[in-house]
Design a protein around this motif. Structure first.
Motif, PDB file in Angstrom:
ATOM      1  N   LEU A   1     -83.933 -10.331 -42.498  1.00  0.00           N
ATOM      2  CA  LEU A   1     -83.205 -10.848 -43.649  1.00  0.00           C
ATOM      3  C   LEU A   1     -83.947 -10.622 -44.954  1.00  0.00           C
ATOM      4  O   LEU A   1     -83.640 -11.249 -45.962  1.00  0.00           O
ATOM      5  N   ALA A   2     -84.904  -9.737 -44.956  1.00  0.00           N
ATOM      6  CA  ALA A   2     -85.569  -9.305 -46.186  1.00  0.00           C
ATOM      7  C   ALA A   2     -85.992  -7.858 -45.987  1.00  0.00           C
ATOM      8  O   ALA A   2     -86.704  -7.540 -45.047  1.00  0.00           O
ATOM      9  N   LYS A   3     -85.533  -6.991 -46.854  1.00  0.00           N
ATOM     10  CA  LYS A   3     -85.831  -5.566 -46.747  1.00  0.00           C
ATOM     11  C   LYS A   3     -86.401  -5.067 -48.070  1.00  0.00           C
ATOM     12  O   LYS A   3     -86.136  -5.643 -49.126  1.00  0.00           O
ATOM     13  N   PRO A   4     -87.202  -3.984 -48.035  1.00  0.00           N
ATOM     14  CA  PRO A   4     -87.713  -3.413 -49.283  1.00  0.00           C
ATOM     15  C   PRO A   4     -86.559  -2.996 -50.194  1.00  0.00           C
ATOM     16  O   PRO A   4     -85.596  -2.370 -49.749  1.00  0.00           O
ATOM     17  N   LEU A   5     -86.659  -3.363 -51.466  1.00  0.00           N
ATOM     18  CA  LEU A   5     -85.616  -3.015 -52.422  1.00  0.00           C
ATOM     19  C   LEU A   5     -85.874  -1.630 -52.996  1.00  0.00           C
ATOM     20  O   LEU A   5     -87.016  -1.186 -53.110  1.00  0.00           O
ATOM     21  N   ARG A   6     -84.788  -0.947 -53.362  1.00  0.00           N
ATOM     22  CA  ARG A   6     -84.885   0.381 -53.952  1.00  0.00           C
ATOM     23  C   ARG A   6     -84.323   0.358 -55.366  1.00  0.00           C
ATOM     24  O   ARG A   6     -83.424  -0.424 -55.669  1.00  0.00           O
ATOM     25  N   VAL A   7     -84.840   1.217 -56.209  1.00  0.00           N
ATOM     26  CA  VAL A   7     -84.287   1.382 -57.553  1.00  0.00           C
ATOM     27  C   VAL A   7     -83.116   2.348 -57.454  1.00  0.00           C
ATOM     28  O   VAL A   7     -83.284   3.505 -57.050  1.00  0.00           O
ATOM     29  N   LEU A   8     -81.918   1.871 -57.800  1.00  0.00           N
ATOM     30  CA  LEU A   8     -80.702   2.659 -57.629  1.00  0.00           C
ATOM     31  C   LEU A   8     -79.961   2.806 -58.952  1.00  0.00           C
ATOM     32  O   LEU A   8     -79.879   1.851 -59.736  1.00  0.00           O
ATOM     33  N   GLU A   9     -79.425   3.987 -59.183  1.00  0.00           N
ATOM     34  CA  GLU A   9     -78.510   4.161 -60.304  1.00  0.00           C
ATOM     35  C   GLU A   9     -77.275   3.295 -60.055  1.00  0.00           C
ATOM     36  O   GLU A   9     -76.874   3.108 -58.897  1.00  0.00           O
ATOM     37  N   PRO A  10     -76.659   2.738 -61.113  1.00  0.00           N
ATOM     38  CA  PRO A  10     -75.495   1.864 -60.913  1.00  0.00           C
ATOM     39  C   PRO A  10     -74.402   2.474 -60.044  1.00  0.00           C
ATOM     40  O   PRO A  10     -73.823   1.792 -59.195  1.00  0.00           O
ATOM     41  N   MET A  11     -74.111   3.776 -60.212  1.00  0.00           N
ATOM     42  CA  MET A  11     -73.062   4.410 -59.415  1.00  0.00           C
ATOM     43  C   MET A  11     -73.470   4.525 -57.947  1.00  0.00           C
ATOM     44  O   MET A  11     -72.638   4.384 -57.045  1.00  0.00           O
TER      45      MET A  11
ATOM     46  N   VAL B   1     -71.454  -5.629 -62.511  1.00  0.00           N
ATOM     47  CA  VAL B   1     -71.699  -5.741 -63.948  1.00  0.00           C
ATOM     48  C   VAL B   1     -73.196  -5.940 -64.159  1.00  0.00           C
ATOM     49  O   VAL B   1     -73.796  -6.864 -63.602  1.00  0.00           O
ATOM     50  N   THR B   2     -73.803  -5.059 -64.951  1.00  0.00           N
ATOM     51  CA  THR B   2     -75.224  -5.180 -65.261  1.00  0.00           C
ATOM     52  C   THR B   2     -75.506  -4.548 -66.613  1.00  0.00           C
ATOM     53  O   THR B   2     -74.841  -3.588 -67.009  1.00  0.00           O
ATOM     54  N   GLU B   3     -76.474  -5.096 -67.331  1.00  0.00           N
ATOM     55  CA  GLU B   3     -76.897  -4.508 -68.600  1.00  0.00           C
ATOM     56  C   GLU B   3     -78.084  -3.574 -68.402  1.00  0.00           C
ATOM     57  O   GLU B   3     -78.480  -2.863 -69.318  1.00  0.00           O
ATOM     58  N   ALA B   4     -78.658  -3.590 -67.200  1.00  0.00           N
ATOM     59  CA  ALA B   4     -79.826  -2.760 -66.915  1.00  0.00           C
ATOM     60  C   ALA B   4     -79.410  -1.324 -66.615  1.00  0.00           C
ATOM     61  O   ALA B   4     -78.265  -1.048 -66.244  1.00  0.00           O
ATOM     62  N   ALA B   5     -80.349  -0.404 -66.758  1.00  0.00           N
ATOM     63  CA  ALA B   5     -80.076   1.012 -66.493  1.00  0.00           C
ATOM     64  C   ALA B   5     -80.072   1.319 -65.007  1.00  0.00           C
ATOM     65  O   ALA B   5     -79.610   2.382 -64.587  1.00  0.00           O
ATOM     66  N   SER B   6     -80.589   0.387 -64.201  1.00  0.00           N
ATOM     67  CA  SER B   6     -80.639   0.601 -62.755  1.00  0.00           C
ATOM     68  C   SER B   6     -80.514  -0.743 -62.047  1.00  0.00           C
ATOM     69  O   SER B   6     -80.657  -1.805 -62.651  1.00  0.00           O
ATOM     70  N   ILE B   7     -80.235  -0.673 -60.757  1.00  0.00           N
ATOM     71  CA  ILE B   7     -80.134  -1.859 -59.909  1.00  0.00           C
ATOM     72  C   ILE B   7     -81.281  -1.823 -58.908  1.00  0.00           C
ATOM     73  O   ILE B   7     -81.548  -0.794 -58.280  1.00  0.00           O
ATOM     74  N   LEU B   8     -81.965  -2.948 -58.776  1.00  0.00           N
ATOM     75  CA  LEU B   8     -82.969  -3.090 -57.733  1.00  0.00           C
ATOM     76  C   LEU B   8     -82.268  -3.751 -56.554  1.00  0.00           C
ATOM     77  O   LEU B   8     -81.933  -4.940 -56.611  1.00  0.00           O
ATOM     78  N   GLY B   9     -81.981  -2.968 -55.505  1.00  0.00           N
ATOM     79  CA  GLY B   9     -81.139  -3.536 -54.463  1.00  0.00           C
ATOM     80  C   GLY B   9     -81.273  -2.887 -53.105  1.00  0.00           C
ATOM     81  O   GLY B   9     -81.996  -1.904 -52.909  1.00  0.00           O
ATOM     82  N   HIS B  10     -80.525  -3.472 -52.162  1.00  0.00           N
ATOM     83  CA  HIS B  10     -80.477  -2.971 -50.788  1.00  0.00           C
ATOM     84  C   HIS B  10     -79.218  -3.523 -50.135  1.00  0.00           C
ATOM     85  O   HIS B  10     -78.878  -4.695 -50.307  1.00  0.00           O
TER      86      HIS B  10
ATOM     87  N   ASN C   1     -84.098 -11.959 -57.862  1.00  0.00           N
ATOM     88  CA  ASN C   1     -83.509 -11.070 -56.865  1.00  0.00           C
ATOM     89  C   ASN C   1     -82.696 -11.917 -55.896  1.00  0.00           C
ATOM     90  O   ASN C   1     -83.246 -12.737 -55.167  1.00  0.00           O
ATOM     91  N   THR C   2     -81.395 -11.730 -55.922  1.00  0.00           N
ATOM     92  CA  THR C   2     -80.505 -12.511 -55.064  1.00  0.00           C
ATOM     93  C   THR C   2     -80.338 -11.820 -53.715  1.00  0.00           C
ATOM     94  O   THR C   2     -80.122 -10.610 -53.652  1.00  0.00           O
ATOM     95  N   SER C   3     -80.439 -12.597 -52.648  1.00  0.00           N
ATOM     96  CA  SER C   3     -80.199 -12.087 -51.296  1.00  0.00           C
ATOM     97  C   SER C   3     -79.156 -12.969 -50.629  1.00  0.00           C
ATOM     98  O   SER C   3     -79.265 -14.200 -50.668  1.00  0.00           O
ATOM     99  N   GLN C   4     -78.153 -12.332 -50.040  1.00  0.00           N
ATOM    100  CA  GLN C   4     -77.116 -13.068 -49.327  1.00  0.00           C
ATOM    101  C   GLN C   4     -76.724 -12.328 -48.060  1.00  0.00           C
ATOM    102  O   GLN C   4     -76.746 -11.093 -48.014  1.00  0.00           O
ATOM    103  N   LEU C   5     -76.382 -13.104 -47.055  1.00  0.00           N
ATOM    104  CA  LEU C   5     -75.853 -12.555 -45.815  1.00  0.00           C
ATOM    105  C   LEU C   5     -74.350 -12.787 -45.831  1.00  0.00           C
ATOM    106  O   LEU C   5     -73.888 -13.908 -46.058  1.00  0.00           O
ATOM    107  N   SER C   6     -73.583 -11.731 -45.625  1.00  0.00           N
ATOM    108  CA  SER C   6     -72.125 -11.830 -45.664  1.00  0.00           C
ATOM    109  C   SER C   6     -71.556 -11.486 -44.291  1.00  0.00           C
ATOM    110  O   SER C   6     -71.757 -10.380 -43.789  1.00  0.00           O
ATOM    111  N   LEU C   7     -70.885 -12.458 -43.678  1.00  0.00           N
ATOM    112  CA  LEU C   7     -70.227 -12.238 -42.391  1.00  0.00           C
ATOM    113  C   LEU C   7     -68.778 -11.864 -42.666  1.00  0.00           C
ATOM    114  O   LEU C   7     -68.026 -12.642 -43.250  1.00  0.00           O
TER     115      LEU C   7
END
Length: 312
Positions: free
Chosen positions: A3-13, A29-38, A119-125
């Protein structure tokens, strides 16, 4: 599933594409140039679990997004880290603590708001709608109702989810836990549908969308058949859909194509033999050539090429 994985820097698209592949059509929706996510998904019993981690400000979904998805789900959102506010209709749930949860209906517009400093983390069933409605089609499920992690039901549901994630795929224990979890969710979130407080036009629109998802694969299904099943005139149907930016024929095609693609992926995972012609008829397409033409227009490749891409 960790339930925790390394985050990657991703372009919004790129982030948008990965989120869509797992959760359906949502817009970030983000004002940043990239998303830190997984984002990742694991299949368990009746449903899929998606782990979603990011630092976006909002994730939103409107009727245009809903129309592009071929499947209808309830999303059980279980909070892991960060801060989130989930709104659907007049209901709003604020998730702060690890294990707080709420249920979101994929057939209703929704807004997910976050603190981008965290950094928000959620599990979605992802629960297919028909599973929760199969025993009583008249039951309605309350969206965006907060279930605290500390409540009795919250503790029970979290314990069931943890055990389900740790069971072997296709085992008897997995099916038992999956059924038990469904019973818990029905007991906690369901109530009689006459308590619905949505405006009349919204209720009518959701009724139409529910019928579309339930009957779109039927041979010859069209706006005339939708009128018969809904009790509305074709003119009223076209007006309601148009007000939401939707079109009946387009929605039917979207549902058929996306369910066909999901079925291809399932056949590939299970190693079953592929019969394109039979699948085409099962999903409402009159012939294989029509399927191939519409599939390539939507996905950019033929069904067989789609499978090859999915395998790589």
């Amino acid at each position: 599933m960790q339930l925790a994985k390394p985050l990657r820097v991703l372009e919004p698209m790129q982030w948008q594409s990965e989120l869509q592949a797992v959760c359906g059509h949502f817009r970030t929706v983000t004002e940043a140039a990239s998303i830190l996510g997984h984002v990742e998904v694991v299949h368990k019993g009746h449903a899929d679990f998606a782990l979603v981690q990011h630092n976006a400000q909002q994730i939103v979904r409107n009727y245009r997004d809903i129309a592009q998805d071929g499947h209808a789900y309830y999303f059980l959102i279980i909070h892991l880290t960060g801060h989130a506010e989930l709104q659907q209709g007049k209901s709003r749930a604020v998730l702060r603590e690890h294990g707080d949860m709420t249920l979101i209906d994929s057939l209703q517009p929704s807004t997910f708001s976050y603190d981008p400093r965290l950094n928000t983390s959620q599990l979605s069933l992802h629960l297919p709608r028909e599973l929760l409605h199969q025993h009583n089609p008249q039951v309605r499920f309350d969206p965006a109702t907060l279930i605290s992690a500390q409540s009795d039901y919250g503790q029970l549901i979290n314990a069931q989810v943890k055990m389900l994630l740790n069971t072997a795929e296709n085992s008897a224990s997995q099916q038992h836990l999956s059924n038990s979890l469904l019973e818990l969710l029905c007991a906690q979130f369901a109530h009689a549908s006459n308590a619905d407080e949505l405006a009349a036009s919204q209720k009518a629109l959701q009724h139409l969308i529910s019928i579309l998802h339930a009957h779109a694969l039927e041979d010859g299904f069209n706006v005339g058949r939708l009128a018969e099943l809904s009790g509305l005139s074709t003119r009223s149907i076209q007006r309601l859909l148009a007000e939401a930016g939707l079109q009946c024929t387009e929605m039917i095609q979207q549902i058929r194509l996306q369910r066909f693609a999901k079925r291809l992926e399932l056949i590939q995972r299970q190693g079953d033999k592929l019969h394109i012609a039979a699948l085409a008829y099962e999903h409402g397409f009159g012939d294989v050539s029509t399927l191939n033409r519409l599939f390539k227009k939507h996905y950019g490749v033929s069904p067989k090429q789609y499978l090859l891409q999915n395998a790589s």
